[in-house]
Structures are given as structure tokens and as C-alpha cells.
Design a protein around this motif. Structure first.
Motif, PDB file in Angstrom:
ATOM      1  N   ALA A 160       0.507  -1.436   0.239  1.00 37.15           N
ATOM      2  CA  ALA A 160      -0.166  -0.613   0.530  1.00 37.15           C
ATOM      3  C   ALA A 160       0.732   2.028  -0.134  1.00 37.15           C
ATOM      4  N   ARG A 161       2.074   0.567   0.917  1.00 40.32           N
ATOM      5  CA  ARG A 161       2.958   2.570   0.453  1.00 40.32           C
ATOM      6  C   ARG A 161       3.827   2.283   0.118  1.00 40.32           C
TER       7      ARG A 161
ATOM      8  N   ASN B 165     -12.692  -2.270  -8.429  1.00 35.75           N
ATOM      9  CA  ASN B 165     -13.296  -3.143  -7.911  1.00 35.75           C
ATOM     10  C   ASN B 165     -12.270  -3.702  -7.365  1.00 35.75           C
ATOM     11  N   SER B 166     -10.784  -3.191  -8.403  1.00 37.26           N
ATOM     12  CA  SER B 166      -9.551  -4.049  -7.167  1.00 37.26           C
ATOM     13  C   SER B 166      -9.431  -3.758  -5.568  1.00 37.26           C
ATOM     14  N   PHE B 167      -9.463  -2.107  -5.945  1.00 36.54           N
ATOM     15  CA  PHE B 167      -9.078  -1.486  -4.797  1.00 36.54           C
ATOM     16  C   PHE B 167     -10.642  -1.808  -3.730  1.00 36.54           C
ATOM     17  N   MET B 168     -11.486  -2.063  -4.483  1.00 44.11           N
ATOM     18  CA  MET B 168     -12.897  -1.982  -2.851  1.00 44.11           C
ATOM     19  C   MET B 168     -13.054  -3.690  -3.229  1.00 44.11           C
ATOM     20  N   SER B 169     -12.011  -4.639  -3.310  1.00 40.13           N
ATOM     21  CA  SER B 169     -11.786  -5.719  -2.980  1.00 40.13           C
ATOM     22  C   SER B 169     -10.967  -6.310  -2.176  1.00 40.13           C
TER      23      SER B 169
ATOM     24  N   LYS C 275      -2.959  -7.602  -5.234  1.00 40.88           N
ATOM     25  CA  LYS C 275      -3.235  -6.548  -6.723  1.00 40.88           C
ATOM     26  C   LYS C 275      -2.160  -5.971  -7.079  1.00 40.88           C
ATOM     27  N   ILE C 276      -0.941  -5.750  -6.432  1.00 41.99           N
ATOM     28  CA  ILE C 276       0.159  -4.592  -6.996  1.00 41.99           C
ATOM     29  C   ILE C 276       1.585  -5.783  -7.378  1.00 41.99           C
TER      30      ILE C 276
ATOM     31  N   ILE D 199       3.969  -2.646 -10.610  1.00 42.56           N
ATOM     32  CA  ILE D 199       5.072  -1.901  -9.752  1.00 42.56           C
ATOM     33  C   ILE D 199       6.067  -1.648 -10.732  1.00 42.56           C
ATOM     34  N   MET D 200       5.858  -1.636 -11.889  1.00 37.48           N
ATOM     35  CA  MET D 200       6.410  -0.932 -12.898  1.00 37.48           C
ATOM     36  C   MET D 200       5.793  -0.255 -13.724  1.00 37.48           C
ATOM     37  N   GLN D 201       4.783  -1.210 -13.743  1.00 32.91           N
ATOM     38  CA  GLN D 201       3.645   0.256 -14.284  1.00 32.91           C
ATOM     39  C   GLN D 201       3.999   1.758 -14.245  1.00 32.91           C
ATOM     40  N   LEU D 202       3.829   2.086 -13.231  1.00 30.14           N
ATOM     41  CA  LEU D 202       3.459   3.437 -11.710  1.00 30.14           C
ATOM     42  C   LEU D 202       4.778   3.850 -12.092  1.00 30.14           C
TER      43      LEU D 202
END
Length: 378
Positions: free
Chosen positions: A323-324, A348-352, A363-364, A369-372
């Protein structure tokens, strides 16, 4: 004569009451004392969104402590409204929810003293002494600090955790004109987000922003919150319903066990660094601490208290590590990252995760991470 207990817990919020109740659940013969400087019920600034997953940490039905259920979440990002109806969330009023959990703890044999301010802890072995302002002193094998983000005791003892501070401002708007939707809005704040949490009798409107050095005390939350509240036909604030408070976000692995003193709840960093969700991780930390404490007392093995540090990192800290990562990229490059989260799959990913159906680790992943990183750089 000073009264003696196996455990003294300081703070009767969700983490403290969850810890107290579960110690008695796992070791019924234990003597547990719960202290709080307030009288109950008492108001507590809080959005009040709770994952149904918290039911896993109690052996009684907690739904009667819930204010309402929200079935629809709307995320606003990059000018888009994205809706999720897959993951119902519980809404709570803390004055009701905290009192409900406290009553369960008392019914399970926990002693409770309200209006009891703890001023110091005299550490010694095998018993430490808890000193209060107006209710005498208590001897105990284990001390649990569950004071919340504004607590001063851990700092006084020089065992406080260095958390990241999110400044939050919240307004309680009481009305019967409700659409029952929960709103999370990333377009109203460059260093956080705004929210609207529905309750049975009104709305909890809020906005949060990170405190960064020279910006401290000047992050413009009142004006931002009023602008946001206008969307929901709130044009003027009744000051008695306006509450500012710091939120202590998890900021990495730190020491939470100091001999026979343990730190749980928000003071331990039990707040999601991405969503600022605090109730579920606070309750979970109390539950994890309770299992360790019950075993330690039952088997007379004080050294096993250190297992709480291990359990916290495994069950809460590792999850918040991911999350960090997301929080870092959002706060550094919000405008570039927003297109990535402005999709139904993203909410939906966030809410799951928020509902407890999945985890940040799921999810992450490395690809995300590479996309971010790519979006942040280019």
C-alpha cells in the motif's frame, strides 16, 4: 493496597476492546483491566467505513453494532465517476460501535474504568506499575498501549512509533436526504483525497492531505472541504460538527514490544497508507496481541510477548508495504497516475482489498509496480 492484574490496556477504542475481549476469550482465567480517559459513549472523528472482515476477529455477531450497509461505491478520478456494486461495506458511528465492543468486553469479564487518565508507567520485572491521575495505581504483568493517534504515553516513555502523518478534516452533516452511496474523490486534493461516507442519519464528509515540512499548518483543508461539501448541498459548516485530527499512517516496520509493554492500534501505525482505513487493522492488531498475551500469561512465558512484533509484521506490515508503494506514486505523480485508476477494474480491485476479499500483495504485483514507475518517469 494496589490492585494487581495480568494485563492493563490503556485505551478503549476498537483495538483496545478487541484486545481485552480476546484475551479473556483465549484465557478466561486472566485478569484484564481496560482504562480510558473518556466517558462512553463518546464521539470520535472517523469516516466509519468498516470491512465485514472484522467479524473474523470476534466470536460474536457484530452486525448489531453497525449503523448501516453501503452497497454502492463511487470513485471520482480524472474527471470520471466509476461505480462498484460488488463489495458491500459496513458503516459505523464510532460512539455506537465503540460502546458496543466495550460492552461485549465487559460482559466477557473485563474490568473497565472510564474517565481514567494514565500519566505514567513505572517499568519493572515481573510487574510494572500503571499510574493514573485520579484512580490510583495498578500492578500488571503486561501493559498494552492503545491510546490512538493523539496518545502521549508512548512518546513520554520514548517507545513511540514514527508514523507518517495525514492531516484530516471531517464534517458531520445530519440529514435524511441520502442516496446511500459512498464517494471517494481524488480530484479535490493534490496530496490525498476527499470522501463522503453515508450513515443512516447523514453524511461524514472529509478531506485528508499529507503534512510535508513547510506545508505544516497551511494545507488549506477547510476551504477544500467546503468546496467539496458543496457537491452535496452543504454550503455552511456548523462548527460544532467540524473536526480536525491527525491520522497516523503505517510507515514501515518498527519495534512494538518493549519488555512487557506493547503498542497496538493507530499508535502502532495501524492505518492503511493508501486508503487511511484504520478500524479493521486496529482490531486485527488487538486480536494478534491478544493471542500472544493469552499464551504468555497462561504459560508464564513473558519472553514470548515478542511474537506480537513478528505477527504484526507478517499479518499487517507486509500488506501495508505494498500500500505504501501505491501511495508513494499517487502522491508524487497524481495527475500521471490517475488515468491508470480511472477504470472500473481499478475500483473493483481497490474495493476487493478494502472489503477483505483480496490483498494488496495480490493486486500490486511486480508488473504493476513497473507500470507505476514508467508513468512517473514518462
Amino acid at each position: 493496597m494496589i490492585k494487581e492484574y495480568d494485563v492493563v490496556i490503556i485505551g478503549a477504542g476498537p483495538s483496545g476492546t478487541a484486545c481485552a475481549y480476546n484475551i479473556k476469550r483465549f484465557h478466561p482465567e486472566s485478569k484484564v483491566l481496560l482504562l480510558d480517559k473518556s466517558d462512553f459513549p463518546r464521539y470520535k472523528p472517523c469516516g466509519g467505513g468498516v470491512s465485514p472482515e472484522v467479524q473474523n476477529y470476534f466470536d460474536f455477531d457484530i452486525e448489531s453494532g453497525i449503523d448501516s450497509v453501503c452497497d454502492e461505491v463511487v470513485m471520482i478520478a480524472n474527471g470520471k465517476n466509476i461505480t462498484s456494486k460488488k463489495f458491500p461495506l459496513w458503516m459505523v458511528r464510532r460512539e455506537k460501535f465503540d460502546t458496543f465492543l466495550l460492552d461485549k468486553a465487559k460482559q466477557n469479564g473485563v474490568d473497565f474504568i472510564s474517565s481514567c487518565e494514565v500519566i505514567d508507567i513505572a517499568k519493572s520485572k515481573p510487574l510494572s506499575q500503571v499510574l493514573t491521575k485520579a484512580h490510583g495505581d495498578f500492578l500488571t504483568k503486561v501493559v498494552v498501549i492503545a491510546e490512538g493517534g493523539r496518545g502521549k504515553l508512548a512518546k513520554k516513555l520514548k517507545i513511540s512509533v514514527e508514523n507518517t502523518v495525514l492531516a484530516a478534516l471531517e464534517y458531520e452533516h445530519y440529514t435524511n436526504k441520502l442516496d446511500g452511496k459512498l464517494y471517494i474523490d481524488f480530484d479535490y486534493n493534490d496530496s490525498g483525497y476527499a470522501w463522503n461516507f453515508p450513515k443512516s442519519d447523514g453524511l461524514s464528509l472529509g478531506i485528508g492531505g499529507f503534512i510535508k515540512g513547510q506545508d505544516k499548518g497551511n494545507i488549506g483543508l477547510p476551504k477544500q472541504l467546503l468546496n467539496y461539501s458543496n457537491k452535496f448541498n452543504v454550503d455552511v459548516f456548523d462548527k460544532k460538527n467540524l473536526h480536525g485530527h491527525p491520522i497516523m499512517l503505517y510507515s514501515g516496520r518498527q519495534k512494538l514490544v518493549h519488555d512487557n509493554i506493547m503498542i497496538i492500534g493507530e499508535m502502532a501505525g495501524c492505518v492503511d497508507p493508501l486508503t487511511a482505513e484504520g478500524i479493521r487493522p486496529a482490531i486485527k492488531s488487538g486480536y494478534l496481541a491478544a493471542k500472544v498475551i493469552a499464551y504468555s500469561i497462561k504459560n508464564n512465558k513473558p519472553k514470548t510477548l515478542i511474537n506480537y512484533d513478528i505477527a504484526f509484521h507478517k499479518e499487517i506490515g507486509k500488506e501495508f508495504y505494498y500500500a505504501r508503494i501505491m501511495s508513494y506514486f499517487l502522491n508524487k505523480n497524481l495527475k500521471r497516475i490517475l488515468p491508470m485508476i480511472s477504470r472500473e477494474s481499478a475500483i473493483n480491485s481497490f474495493m476487493s482489498v478494502f472489503s477483505g476479499k483480496s490483498t494488496y500483495q495480490e493486486k500490486i504485483n511486480f508488473k504493476k509496480i513497473m507500470q507505476l514507475i514508467w508513468k512517473s518517469l514518462f
